[in-house]
Scaffold this active site. Structure first.
Site, PDB file in Angstrom:
ATOM      1  N   ASP A  31       0.849  -1.185   0.000  1.00  0.00           N
ATOM      2  CA  ASP A  31       0.000   0.000   0.000  1.00  0.00           C
ATOM      3  C   ASP A  31       0.884   1.235   0.000  1.00  0.00           C
ATOM      4  O   ASP A  31       1.669   1.445   0.936  1.00  0.00           O
ATOM      5  CB  ASP A  31      -0.907  -0.020   1.234  1.00  0.00           C
ATOM      6  CG  ASP A  31      -2.028   1.012   1.163  1.00  0.00           C
ATOM      7  OD1 ASP A  31      -2.177   1.656   0.114  1.00  0.00           O
ATOM      8  OD2 ASP A  31      -2.752   1.160   2.166  1.00  0.00           O
TER       9      ASP A  31
ATOM     10  N   ASP B 102      -2.925   2.470  -6.088  1.00  0.00           N
ATOM     11  CA  ASP B 102      -1.855   2.530  -5.091  1.00  0.00           C
ATOM     12  C   ASP B 102      -1.752   1.325  -4.173  1.00  0.00           C
ATOM     13  O   ASP B 102      -1.006   1.361  -3.189  1.00  0.00           O
ATOM     14  CB  ASP B 102      -2.009   3.793  -4.238  1.00  0.00           C
ATOM     15  CG  ASP B 102      -3.327   3.816  -3.467  1.00  0.00           C
ATOM     16  OD1 ASP B 102      -4.256   3.091  -3.851  1.00  0.00           O
ATOM     17  OD2 ASP B 102      -3.410   4.566  -2.468  1.00  0.00           O
ATOM     18  N   GLU B 103      -2.478   0.238  -4.450  1.00  0.00           N
ATOM     19  CA  GLU B 103      -2.327  -0.941  -3.592  1.00  0.00           C
ATOM     20  C   GLU B 103      -2.623  -2.207  -4.373  1.00  0.00           C
ATOM     21  O   GLU B 103      -3.348  -2.198  -5.363  1.00  0.00           O
ATOM     22  CB  GLU B 103      -3.233  -0.851  -2.355  1.00  0.00           C
ATOM     23  CG  GLU B 103      -4.703  -0.819  -2.658  1.00  0.00           C
ATOM     24  CD  GLU B 103      -5.556  -0.875  -1.397  1.00  0.00           C
ATOM     25  OE1 GLU B 103      -5.221  -1.646  -0.463  1.00  0.00           O
ATOM     26  OE2 GLU B 103      -6.576  -0.157  -1.346  1.00  0.00           O
TER      27      GLU B 103
END
Length: 379
Positions: A27, A121-122
């Protein structure tokens, strides 16, 4: 509770023998805001919010300097500014975020082909097969974080465990720029030490209900059986029963199934005039169709979403006999849905449009259904 210790080589061997997976959840830290601070040195070390600063604006992301004041994503911009008077608002640059996301995913794929992106983003990574010969999942996570820092000048946090639920919890444990490992045999104790609000899927309303029922921690939840949980939470109770015991049998799905493609706009001022609404719809059609083409999505159902000034939300949908053929057909259905609502009974503060009922591979759907049935039978 002290942080779980790193996984040793002998633990990895035991995991493989037991058929347990090695899962990493990566993350990025305050991703959008961190990209802005990276690209604009004047923003470094200062409270930054990505999003609109107008009366109806919403914070899309906040830097850690802003979070110290209580600023968080999805918060109205006026509230954020009240909490942090020195907050700096910057407009979102999704092209820049997507480019960094592509760099990060390329790094992931250097270590495993089994990558399940959750957002820009993860992602989850299944590193059961040690492609780089690093010896442990912990070393793999450390190598990935190091490369992300070197190649993007950004930081990422990681959780390492034997299932997705635990890995995601672990990635939040030592943010920002941290790593946490939950070894086999530690999952249940780790989960039961947490406040219930840390459980993914437990929102404010569910937490409030649980508090009324005397459930404040994972340990409290673990005391309840499935019948009690189902009686109070319906089918969500099955998830809660497994989660309180650190159980999650979901595999990392490389081709994660997308259920819809869409977009919406929140207005700076309420809108009700038909011409203004039609103009807004045309802009949303352009944005959503671009996303549809980017994702190569094919769907049968077009849905219009309206949020009135009293916060009441309505949706109106039309399903076609075949997949939407092109932009003209998509736009035509969207316009018909809007015209059927005019004149509006109240002004609206938000309009959205989605394409759903997407095309799926029949074999993949059958496999997914069997896998879900197998998980339930094991519990």
């Amino acid at each position: 509770m002290s942080d779980p210790q790193p996984i040793h080589d002998e633990d990895d061997e035991e995991r493989e023998a037991d058929g347990l997976r090695k899962i990493i959840h990566v993350d990025m830290d305050a991703f959008f805001a961190s990209v802005e601070q990276r690209d604009n040195p004047e923003l470094r070390g200062r409270p930054v919010a990505v999003g609109g600063s107008s009366g109806r604006g919403v914070v899309a992301a906040a830097s850690y300097e802003a979070r110290k004041f209580g600023v968080k994503s999805a918060m109205p911009s006026v509230t954020a500014k009240r909490l942090c008077p020195d907050l700096i608002f910057v407009k979102s640059r999704f092209d820049a975020y997507r480019e960094v996301s592509r760099q990060i995913r390329a790094i992931f794929h250097a270590y495993t082909p089994h990558v399940e992106p959750l957002s820009l983003d993860e992602a989850y990574l299944d590193v059961t097969e040690d492609l780089q010969g690093l010896g442990t999942a912990t070393r793999t996570a450390q190598a990935i974080r190091r490369r992300i820092r070197e190649e993007t000048q950004l930081t990422a946090s990681a959780g390492v465990s034997y299932n997705k639920f635990l890995a995601k919890l672990a990635s939040d444990q030592n943010k920002p720029d941290g790593i946490c490992v939950i070894r086999p045999g530690e999952g249940a104790a780790f989960v039961q030490s947490l406040p219930i609000r840390r459980f993914h899927g437990v929102g404010p309303r569910a937490e409030e209900k649980m508090q009324r029922l005397g459930i404040a921690t994972g340990a409290d939840l673990a005391e309840k059986d499935t019948a009690w949980l189902r009686a109070h939470f319906g089918s969500f109770g099955d998830y809660l029963f497994r989660a309180a015991r650190g159980i999650d049998l979901r595999p990392v799905r490389t081709n994660r199934i997308r259920k819809s493609v869409g977009g919406e706009r929140t207005f700076s001022e309420d809108q009700s005039h038909p011409d203004e609404l039609r103009e807004t719809l045309e802009r949303i059609i352009e944005i959503v169709w671009d996303r549809i083409e980017h994702n190569k999505a094919r769907g049968r159902t077009v849905t219009l979403k309206l949020k009135y000034t009293d916060f009441r939300i309505i949706t109106r949908a039309q399903s076609l006999g075949d997949y939407v053929a092109d932009k003209a057909q998509f736009a035509g259905v969207a316009r018909d849905l809007l015209e059927a609502q005019l004149p509006l009974p109240l002004p609206i503060r938000l309009m959205g449009l989605t394409l759903s009922n997407l095309e799926r591979d029949a074999g993949a759907e059958a496999t997914e259904r069997k896998r879900d049935d197998a998980q339930l039978s094991l519990l």
